[in-house]
Structure formats: C-alpha cells, structure tokens
Design an enzyme around this catalytic site. Structure first.
Site, PDB file in Angstrom:
ATOM      1  CG  ASN A 138      -4.297  -1.856   6.622  1.00  0.00           C
ATOM      2  OD1 ASN A 138      -4.720  -2.992   6.454  1.00  0.00           O
ATOM      3  ND2 ASN A 138      -4.061  -1.032   5.611  1.00  0.00           N
ATOM      4  CG  ASP A 164       0.377  -0.946   4.595  1.00  0.00           C
ATOM      5  OD1 ASP A 164       1.002  -1.894   4.100  1.00  0.00           O
ATOM      6  OD2 ASP A 164      -0.810  -1.020   4.934  1.00  0.00           O
ATOM      7  CG  ASP A 217      11.977   4.752  -0.144  1.00  0.00           C
ATOM      8  OD1 ASP A 217      11.325   3.898   0.503  1.00  0.00           O
ATOM      9  OD2 ASP A 217      11.735   5.005  -1.339  1.00  0.00           O
ATOM     10  N   GLY A 264       2.524   7.552  11.955  1.00  0.00           N
ATOM     11  CA  GLY A 264       1.894   8.271  10.853  1.00  0.00           C
ATOM     12  C   GLY A 264       0.424   8.503  11.143  1.00  0.00           C
ATOM     13  CB  VAL A 265      -2.695   7.595   9.266  1.00  0.00           C
ATOM     14  CG1 VAL A 265      -2.354   8.348   7.992  1.00  0.00           C
ATOM     15  CG2 VAL A 265      -2.486   6.113   9.080  1.00  0.00           C
ATOM     16  N   GLY A 294       0.907   5.883   3.684  1.00  0.00           N
ATOM     17  CA  GLY A 294       2.208   5.957   4.332  1.00  0.00           C
ATOM     18  C   GLY A 294       3.162   4.860   3.911  1.00  0.00           C
ATOM     19  CB  SER A 311       1.959   3.292  15.820  1.00  0.00           C
ATOM     20  OG  SER A 311       1.295   2.059  15.721  1.00  0.00           O
TER      21      SER A 311
END
Length: 177
Positions: A25, A35, A11, A124-125, A33, A122
C-alpha cells in the site's frame, strides 16, 4: 538464453529468488494479504527499511516501485509496488498496473538481480479482476523480457489455484514458441 516464466501455486514468502515483489500500500508499512504476509515473514528489519524510504521520499504512489532489504525472507531484496484500486476500469487502472510491473522489472534489472517472484498485484482487497490483471502481468513481463532480457527467471506466485490456473492458461501459447 530465453528467460523462464513460471507459475507457482504457493507462498511468495518462501520463494528462493533474488527479489520478491510486494503488492504494497502507499504507506509501505504492511497491511493485509500478501503485504502483511511479507512483512510478517521478513521481520522488523523490513518495516525499518520501509520507514527509511518513507522518510526519504514519502509515500509510494500507485504504479511506482521502491526496493529494500529482504529481512528474514530467503530473497536478497524486496521490491514494493503499489497497484491500482479497481474502480471499474475507467481510472487508468490498466496503465497503472502495467507501470507497477514494468517498474519492478526495471528495478530488479538495474540492481543486477536475475530471478524474481511476483504476486497477483491488485487482485486482493484492491479488487482488480483476476483475469484482466493476469493478462496485463503476463503481457508486461513477456514484453520486457523479450526487449531487454536482463532476467533469467520470473515467477508468478499465486496464493490460490484459481489464479494459478489463469496464469497457466495465459502462458500456454508462449511455451510452444
């Protein structure tokens, strides 16, 4: 002394480093995620600091980075960077991702920090393929540390074991140097 590059499966919000990098973002106001996890762990001070940055300069474009306080995190600061959204590789995604890593390294060095932790930006989503993103991350960090050597330790903190294994394999050849 040659800087250490480590891979940690864990983590990022619990890492005891000078700087934690946030895969943000453009709004800098938290999201999903890593963020969202960083914003939750840091507390409201981080959101307030991000609001101030937005008021001063607007949104953070992909490839750029900004620095704020760390709030309740064990780090001294958070560097927020916006990676590219994967669109098949034909929209300069690799260059933007490389810029994101390099700009974070520069900000850390310029502020006198010696240790930092990166997430897999970048992947993840935003959908960047993990292997390709890791290759860019390892190459960019290794090149920066070889040329400038301002840092003592850089950690790639991977949320899942699959991603950690990718980074370990990429760093293996460098360990024998």
């Amino acid at each position: 002394m040659k800087p250490q590059i480590e891979v940690i499966h864990g983590d990022i919000t619990t890492q005891h480093v000078d700087v934690i990098v946030n895969a943000a973002n453009p709004s800098l106001m938290g999201g999903g995620g890593v963020d969202g996890a960083i914003h939750r762990a840091a507390g409201p001070q981080l959101s307030e600091a991000c609001k101030m940055v937005r008021q001063q300069q607007g949104e953070c474009p992909p490839g750029h980075a900004v620095i704020t306080i760390a709030g309740n995190l064990p780090a001294k600061a958070v560097i927020h960077t916006v990676g590219p959204i994967w669109q098949g590789g034909e929209q300069h995604e690799a260059r933007i991702l490389e810029d994101a890593y390099r700009n974070c390294l520069r900000l850390a060095a310029d502020n006198g920090y010696k240790t930092m932790a990166f997430p897999a930006i970048s992947t993840g989503v935003y959908g960047y393929p993990k292997q390709a993103a890791a290759e860019i991350a390892v190459q960019t960090v290794s090149t920066f540390l070889t040329r400038y050597n301002p840092l003592e330790r850089v950690c790639f903190v991977c949320f899942d074991e699959e991603t950690a294994d990718i980074y370990r394999r990429l760093l293996e050849p460098q360990r024998g140097e």
